[in-house]
Design a protein around this motif. Structure first.
Motif, PDB file in Angstrom:
ATOM      1  N   ALA A  51      11.050 -12.063 -15.003  1.00 42.35           N
ATOM      2  CA  ALA A  51      11.694 -13.840 -14.570  1.00 42.35           C
ATOM      3  C   ALA A  51      11.869 -14.116 -12.919  1.00 42.35           C
ATOM      4  O   ALA A  51      11.986 -15.162 -12.858  1.00 42.35           O
ATOM      5  CB  ALA A  51      13.500 -13.027 -14.509  1.00 42.35           C
ATOM      6  N   GLY A  52      11.165 -13.989 -12.506  1.00 46.61           N
ATOM      7  CA  GLY A  52      10.182 -14.336 -10.748  1.00 46.61           C
ATOM      8  C   GLY A  52      11.389 -13.348  -9.445  1.00 46.61           C
ATOM      9  O   GLY A  52      12.306 -13.133 -10.133  1.00 46.61           O
ATOM     10  N   ALA A  53      10.646 -13.869  -8.695  1.00 48.70           N
ATOM     11  CA  ALA A  53      11.192 -12.965  -7.200  1.00 48.70           C
ATOM     12  C   ALA A  53      12.375 -13.239  -6.611  1.00 48.70           C
ATOM     13  O   ALA A  53      13.352 -12.751  -6.334  1.00 48.70           O
ATOM     14  CB  ALA A  53      10.269 -13.301  -6.346  1.00 48.70           C
ATOM     15  N   GLU A  54      12.721 -14.846  -7.389  1.00 46.80           N
ATOM     16  CA  GLU A  54      14.047 -15.542  -6.821  1.00 46.80           C
ATOM     17  C   GLU A  54      15.072 -15.071  -7.820  1.00 46.80           C
ATOM     18  O   GLU A  54      16.101 -15.134  -7.343  1.00 46.80           O
ATOM     19  CB  GLU A  54      13.806 -17.417  -6.820  1.00 46.80           C
ATOM     20  CG  GLU A  54      15.188 -18.130  -6.149  1.00 46.80           C
ATOM     21  CD  GLU A  54      15.529 -17.314  -5.047  1.00 46.80           C
ATOM     22  OE1 GLU A  54      16.615 -18.247  -4.177  1.00 46.80           O
ATOM     23  OE2 GLU A  54      14.327 -17.146  -4.138  1.00 46.80           O
ATOM     24  N   GLN A  55      14.817 -15.899  -9.036  1.00 47.61           N
ATOM     25  CA  GLN A  55      15.812 -15.168 -10.175  1.00 47.61           C
ATOM     26  C   GLN A  55      16.159 -13.146 -10.015  1.00 47.61           C
ATOM     27  O   GLN A  55      17.651 -12.970  -9.774  1.00 47.61           O
ATOM     28  CB  GLN A  55      14.966 -14.872 -11.208  1.00 47.61           C
ATOM     29  CG  GLN A  55      15.146 -16.702 -11.961  1.00 47.61           C
ATOM     30  CD  GLN A  55      16.481 -17.108 -12.377  1.00 47.61           C
ATOM     31  OE1 GLN A  55      17.082 -16.580 -12.756  1.00 47.61           O
ATOM     32  NE2 GLN A  55      16.671 -18.349 -11.550  1.00 47.61           N
ATOM     33  N   ALA A  56      15.211 -12.553  -9.329  1.00 47.35           N
ATOM     34  CA  ALA A  56      15.753 -11.177  -9.574  1.00 47.35           C
ATOM     35  C   ALA A  56      15.901 -11.445  -8.366  1.00 47.35           C
ATOM     36  O   ALA A  56      17.097  -9.980  -7.362  1.00 47.35           O
ATOM     37  CB  ALA A  56      14.327 -10.089  -9.813  1.00 47.35           C
ATOM     38  N   GLY A  57      16.089 -11.734  -7.175  1.00 47.20           N
ATOM     39  CA  GLY A  57      16.687 -11.758  -5.731  1.00 47.20           C
ATOM     40  C   GLY A  57      18.072 -12.306  -6.458  1.00 47.20           C
ATOM     41  O   GLY A  57      18.780 -11.333  -6.296  1.00 47.20           O
ATOM     42  N   MET A  58      18.229 -12.996  -6.704  1.00 46.05           N
ATOM     43  CA  MET A  58      20.013 -13.004  -7.164  1.00 46.05           C
ATOM     44  C   MET A  58      19.997 -12.379  -8.245  1.00 46.05           C
ATOM     45  O   MET A  58      21.495 -11.666  -7.860  1.00 46.05           O
ATOM     46  CB  MET A  58      19.870 -14.807  -8.279  1.00 46.05           C
ATOM     47  CG  MET A  58      19.558 -16.268  -7.676  1.00 46.05           C
ATOM     48  SD  MET A  58      19.724 -17.192  -8.477  1.00 46.05           S
ATOM     49  CE  MET A  58      21.230 -17.721  -9.050  1.00 46.05           C
ATOM     50  N   GLN A  85      16.456 -10.916  -0.592  1.00 48.98           N
ATOM     51  CA  GLN A  85      17.065  -9.900  -1.286  1.00 48.98           C
ATOM     52  C   GLN A  85      16.305  -8.788  -1.641  1.00 48.98           C
ATOM     53  O   GLN A  85      16.846  -7.592  -1.622  1.00 48.98           O
ATOM     54  CB  GLN A  85      17.973 -10.445  -2.530  1.00 48.98           C
ATOM     55  CG  GLN A  85      19.340 -11.318  -1.411  1.00 48.98           C
ATOM     56  CD  GLN A  85      20.376 -10.546  -0.306  1.00 48.98           C
ATOM     57  OE1 GLN A  85      20.349  -9.929   0.195  1.00 48.98           O
ATOM     58  NE2 GLN A  85      20.550 -11.192   0.398  1.00 48.98           N
ATOM     59  N   LEU A  86      15.486  -9.050  -2.919  1.00 46.74           N
ATOM     60  CA  LEU A  86      14.425  -8.412  -3.831  1.00 46.74           C
ATOM     61  C   LEU A  86      14.048  -7.568  -3.121  1.00 46.74           C
ATOM     62  O   LEU A  86      13.523  -6.401  -2.679  1.00 46.74           O
ATOM     63  CB  LEU A  86      13.609  -9.544  -4.032  1.00 46.74           C
ATOM     64  CG  LEU A  86      12.844  -8.892  -5.194  1.00 46.74           C
ATOM     65  CD1 LEU A  86      13.843  -8.189  -6.159  1.00 46.74           C
ATOM     66  CD2 LEU A  86      11.448  -9.978  -5.773  1.00 46.74           C
ATOM     67  N   VAL A  87      13.494  -8.169  -1.516  1.00 45.50           N
ATOM     68  CA  VAL A  87      12.429  -7.715  -0.594  1.00 45.50           C
ATOM     69  C   VAL A  87      13.145  -6.277   0.032  1.00 45.50           C
ATOM     70  O   VAL A  87      12.315  -5.342  -0.163  1.00 45.50           O
ATOM     71  CB  VAL A  87      11.454  -8.445   0.407  1.00 45.50           C
ATOM     72  CG1 VAL A  87      10.838  -7.950   1.215  1.00 45.50           C
ATOM     73  CG2 VAL A  87      10.537  -9.491  -0.181  1.00 45.50           C
TER      74      VAL A  87
END
Length: 485
Positions: free
Chosen positions: A110-117, A314-316
């Motif tokens: 889903a990509g970094a931004e969605q994964a971060g959410m 958040q993901l990182v």
């Protein structure tokens, strides 16, 4: 009334009812025979997993037909420490790996931004679960004499889980979540609520010395969650939909496996009393407060980041946080099974020096394991993390090293807290946690807005330095002057 046709119809209806009842009995009998009888043809014998599923399903259906789960005969033995240790370690390991694995899957699909959410929502859920659990597990499993009924533990857990969901609703309102983020939060919150509710049944299994069954239940819930989340996300590419699916499969696992297993394999509980529920809330409050505040300390930098940085941060942060937390898990597997033995050593004044040596040895193990983790990160850890998440983690190399050292300190802090609890002075640790919470609020509020992501890492690192120092001081005070406390 003596009409032959009427008599014939009546006899026919009775025969049909008897045939239906006989058919039901035959099906139940056949199910039991199928579970017990060996296969006649090895070439057509189902696999091990299929046999286990068929056996469990037959047992579950038989209990439903009989009208009671609690009155069934237990079939699994207790008092097997090796099996308990292995199965519980597997269950705890899978539980601990759940968040990292789901985050990796989310990042890849889903990509970094969605994964971060998703990562942010899970951080909140991981904090809220301490409200649901309320620190009851240790109190429950040590209640060997069943001073509180299992029925009371169940009702208390329902109430604490309701409080957990209310807290989650309030948090989302305060943060102003809407749309996708709100749906992701409710999916992850629901999953953790089910996790918290399942814990009271797994605690019952441990209380009856069948910890291995609790480990199997926990592992099954987590593995099925990973599989379903991954499949749904692969098909839909929607984190909100996958989060809801995660909660649904956890609920299915609870209803089909966890609750029946606990009721099948443990004695039927006596009726509950209101006083018992009050006692559980009162006695477990200190443990709940300490665990909740410690998790809040770890979460504050992430909460501050959410208002300043994109969700990718958040993901990182969590990606470099997970290896650090595995140090805590490994150290816990080493010493937690020995806490009762440590309490016995402390109770004998002539063995206090041996007690001190064990403390030093475990703290040294924390340092050595941290050094090993840092070496692995410097050698192959960063490239592996980059591959798993599909991002370049080379710019975060220094942050990874700092996080690993902080993880080693976290393991030492947790160990010292457990030891202080063994010495029955846990209120001292709660005070230290309160000071650390104030420190991390100040550091995060000052560093994250000014230096961004690195500010969150520094805030987390520095608060662990402060908290470790406070815990060492508290332990030394208790150890040198035990009569004063």
């Amino acid at each position: 009334m003596n009409n032959p046709i009427h008599k014939l119809r009546k006899a026919s209806a009775k025969q049909q009812a008897d045939d239906q009842q006989d058919g039901m009995s035959t099906r139940l009998r056949a199910a039991r025979e199928r579970a017990a009888a060996p296969s006649q043809d090895a070439s057509t014998e189902p696999g091990f997993l299929r046999r286990v599923v068929d056996h469990w399903w037959d047992r579950l259906i038989g209990a439903v037909y009989s009208g009671s789960l609690s009155n069934q005969t237990a079939r699994y033995a207790a008092h097997n420490q090796t099996r308990d240790y292995i199965a519980n370690s597997v269950g705890m390991g899978v539980w601990g790996a759940l968040f990292p694995i789901l985050t990796i899957v989310a990042s890849q699909l889903a990509g970094a931004e969605q994964a971060g959410m998703f990562s942010m929502a899970f951080v909140i859920a991981n904090l809220l679960i301490f409200i649901g659990n309320y620190g009851v597990r240790t109190y429950q499993v040590s209640d060997i004499d069943e001073t509180e009924s299992f029925a009371a533990y169940q009702i208390q857990r329902v109430l604490s889980c309701v409080l957990m969901m209310l807290a989650g609703w309030l948090f989302c309102k305060v943060r102003g979540y809407a749309g996708e983020m709100l749906t992701i939060c409710w999916g992850t919150f629901a999953f953790r609520v089910i996790d918290a509710f399942a814990d009271v049944y797994e605690g019952r299994l441990q209380q009856m010395d069948k910890l291995y069954l609790a480990g199997i239940s926990q592992a099954l819930r987590c593995v099925s969650g990973v599989v379903v989340f991954s499949v749904v996300l692969f098909v839909t590419r929607s984190i909100p939909v996958a989060s809801i699916a995660l909660a649904i499969v956890a609920a299915a696992s609870l209803v089909i496996v966890t609750i029946p297993l606990a009721l099948f394999e443990t004695p039927k509980s006596r009726k509950w009393e209101l006083q018992e529920i009050r006692e559980i809330f009162k006695e477990c409050f200190p443990a709940f407060l300490a665990q909740f505040v410690f998790t809040l300390i770890e979460s504050v930098p992430k909460f501050v980041m959410e208002g300043v940085l994109p969700y990718k941060a958040q993901l990182v942060f969590n990606a470099i946080y997970f290896p650090a937390q595995s140090i805590l898990m490994v150290i816990g597997l080493v010493y937690k099974p020995q806490l009762v033995r440590l309490a016995n050593i402390w109770s004998d004044p002539s063995r206090r020096k041996r007690f001190d040596l064990i403390i030093v040895a475990v703290l040294a193990l924390c340092a050595v394991l941290t050094a090993v983790y840092v070496f692995i990160a410097a050698w192959i850890g960063i490239p592996i993390t980059s591959f798993l998440y599909g991002l370049d983690f080379e710019p975060y190399r220094t942050a990874q090293y700092m996080m690993l050292v902080a993880g080693g300190m976290t393991a030492a802090i947790d160990f010292l807290y457990q030891i202080i609890t063994v010495l029955r002075q846990q209120q001292k640790a709660t005070g230290a946690y309160g000071i650390a919470l104030a420190v991390v609020l100040v550091l995060s509020g000052a560093l994250v807005p000014t230096i961004g992501f690195n500010g969150a890492v520094w805030a987390y690192f520095l608060v662990m330095v402060v908290l470790l120092a406070l815990m060492v001081v508290q332990y030394v005070r208790v150890r040198l002057h035990p009569k004063e406390f």
